[in-house]
Enzyme design. Sequence first.
Site, PDB file in Angstrom:
ATOM      1  N   GLY A  47      69.559   7.365  16.545  1.00  0.00           N
ATOM      2  CA  GLY A  47      70.226   6.075  16.708  1.00  0.00           C
ATOM      3  C   GLY A  47      70.156   5.254  15.430  1.00  0.00           C
ATOM      4  O   GLY A  47      69.069   5.010  14.905  1.00  0.00           O
ATOM      5  N   VAL A  74      72.298  13.632  20.150  1.00  0.00           N
ATOM      6  CA  VAL A  74      71.089  14.362  20.552  1.00  0.00           C
ATOM      7  C   VAL A  74      71.123  14.500  22.068  1.00  0.00           C
ATOM      8  O   VAL A  74      71.285  13.508  22.785  1.00  0.00           O
ATOM      9  CB  VAL A  74      69.822  13.614  20.092  1.00  0.00           C
ATOM     10  N   GLU A 107      79.726 -16.178  25.618  1.00  0.00           N
ATOM     11  CA  GLU A 107      80.480 -16.150  24.362  1.00  0.00           C
ATOM     12  C   GLU A 107      81.909 -15.666  24.601  1.00  0.00           C
ATOM     13  O   GLU A 107      82.872 -16.208  24.054  1.00  0.00           O
ATOM     14  CB  GLU A 107      79.757 -15.252  23.351  1.00  0.00           C
ATOM     15  N   PHE A 112      70.102  -1.355  15.273  1.00  0.00           N
ATOM     16  CA  PHE A 112      69.150  -2.256  14.613  1.00  0.00           C
ATOM     17  C   PHE A 112      67.766  -1.627  14.491  1.00  0.00           C
ATOM     18  O   PHE A 112      67.119  -1.727  13.455  1.00  0.00           O
ATOM     19  CB  PHE A 112      69.049  -3.569  15.396  1.00  0.00           C
ATOM     20  N   GLY A 113      67.301  -0.971  15.566  1.00  0.00           N
ATOM     21  CA  GLY A 113      65.956  -0.406  15.553  1.00  0.00           C
ATOM     22  C   GLY A 113      65.865   0.805  14.637  1.00  0.00           C
ATOM     23  O   GLY A 113      64.991   0.879  13.756  1.00  0.00           O
TER      24      GLY A 113
END
Length: 467
Positions: free
Chosen positions: A15, A83, A195, A18-19
Amino acid sequence: MQVGSTSRPRVLVIGGGFGGLAVARGLARAPVEVLLVDRSNHHLFQPLLYQVATAGLSPADIARPLREVLRRQKNATVLMAEVTAVDAEARLATLDGGQQVPFDYCVLAVGARHSYFGNDGWERHAPGLKTLGDALDVRSRTLRSFERAERAAASLRAGELEPGGAEDPADRTYRPHDAEPPTFVVVGAGPTGVEMAGALIEIAQRTMRRNFRRIAPQRTRVVLVEALDSVLSNYPEELRESARRQLEGLGVEVLLSTRVTAIDEDGVTVERVGAGADASGEAGSKDSERLVTRNVVWAAGNEVPPLVRETVHRVGGEVDRAGRARVESDLSLPGAPHLFVIGDAARLEDEEGELVPGVAPAAMQAGQSVADSIRADLAGRQRKPFRYWNRGTMATIGRARAVAWIGRLRFGGLLAWLAWSLIHIFFLIGYRNRVVVMLEWFVLYLTGQRAGRLLYDRSGVVGGSKA
Ligand SMILES: Cc1cc2nc3c(=O)[nH]c(=O)nc-3n(C[C@H](O)[C@H](O)[C@H](O)COP(=O)(O)OP(=O)(O)OC[C@H]3O[C@@H](n4cnc5c(N)ncnc54)[C@H](O)[C@@H]3O)c2cc1C
């Protein structure tokens, strides 16, 4: 076939959100080989996805190729693949297509997708917002709905368009309400729903205002449906109230304590939460309402991809109802210190017992913490537990409207909107994107004009009947 390895320990990062990106960057100078695998070729700035969905920004403004982001990092390789399995014991991951990737450490940073709480059939009529594909789908539906209404209005007015023949089936299906400005229903009043609702009403009232001759876009309905009794339920009371007032001030209809019971191609059925059931067990009809619309956006729930559950169960760990892995304080899985789960895919309580939220800063901090732990292992040092530092939370509601919660500070309106804008520009990846987004917002603020309003498909033909 196996994807080869060097003599240095390999850190497989699954992935590039952000992480995952924070793990890869945090290991830039470490004596490891970083292999970052993502099924898409770009890092996506999800907080601005709703602006692509509402034609304010273009896809390239909020995403960047992962190869480009990591081009200077010599120890990092990017692989575009999905994966499909992770075997913690054998230290092997399997890719779509069957190739196997050996690893020494593996970090699952696969994020979450929207959940329809068991009503998967709703997805067709009520897309969620997680990928650029989702945002483009919502954008297309939104723009087409105005075009369709204009065409239906012209068609239904005597003499303006000839009644449809066999070669024009769309005309024959128009009903009087098709000729009205569209109704949008947004399900879920968390930050994304709020939003989205704010941006939709702004499109109708500012962007589309003088563009149509048969319909009055400013009469567009935007309905925000929320099962809980407030919008932004994780925010302090005064900000929740402020957000609701700001939304209603713009013209959004906010339906609180209301849940969706059905979604089909013609609309949404909603029901007041706690409404009494009648003798047949059906909810009382007076509390049930039908919202006729073809424009529904789902912003109501998240679930983690099954890969996480399968991997966690293999090592005897646990997941919660949303499929998030329960992790140790260093973000590794119990009994598998070489396997980490971070970001939206992980569940961790901080020292006060508060759940670490599924937000971008938490994922980035978790990624940095995992990189620190791996470097500590290699240097023979003790790992440090992950600590989440909450730097504040914000949600925007439309032009010059927002709410912000930073430590003890709680404020709304223009100041919150300016803070929101600056922080989002700052965290966007890449100078080009920052400059372009700043310019787009400047134009949008002054004129209400949106950059991403073109409709096109592969044939170059865009028919109003497809709305
Ligand atoms: C519409 C929207 C608005 C948001 N607004 C805000 C906001 O205003 N502020 C805020 O702080 N947070 C916001 N968030 C939340 C924030 O974006 C997430 O918390 C953050 O993206 C989580 O990071 P992550 O690394 O866990 O996952 P993600 O950023 O989602 O990244 C996951 C990556 O994993 C890849 N992947 C998934 N499965 C596989 C697989 N099997 N194989 C290979 N690759 C895989 C995906 O392609 C993706 O690139 C918003 C989210 C959304 C959807």
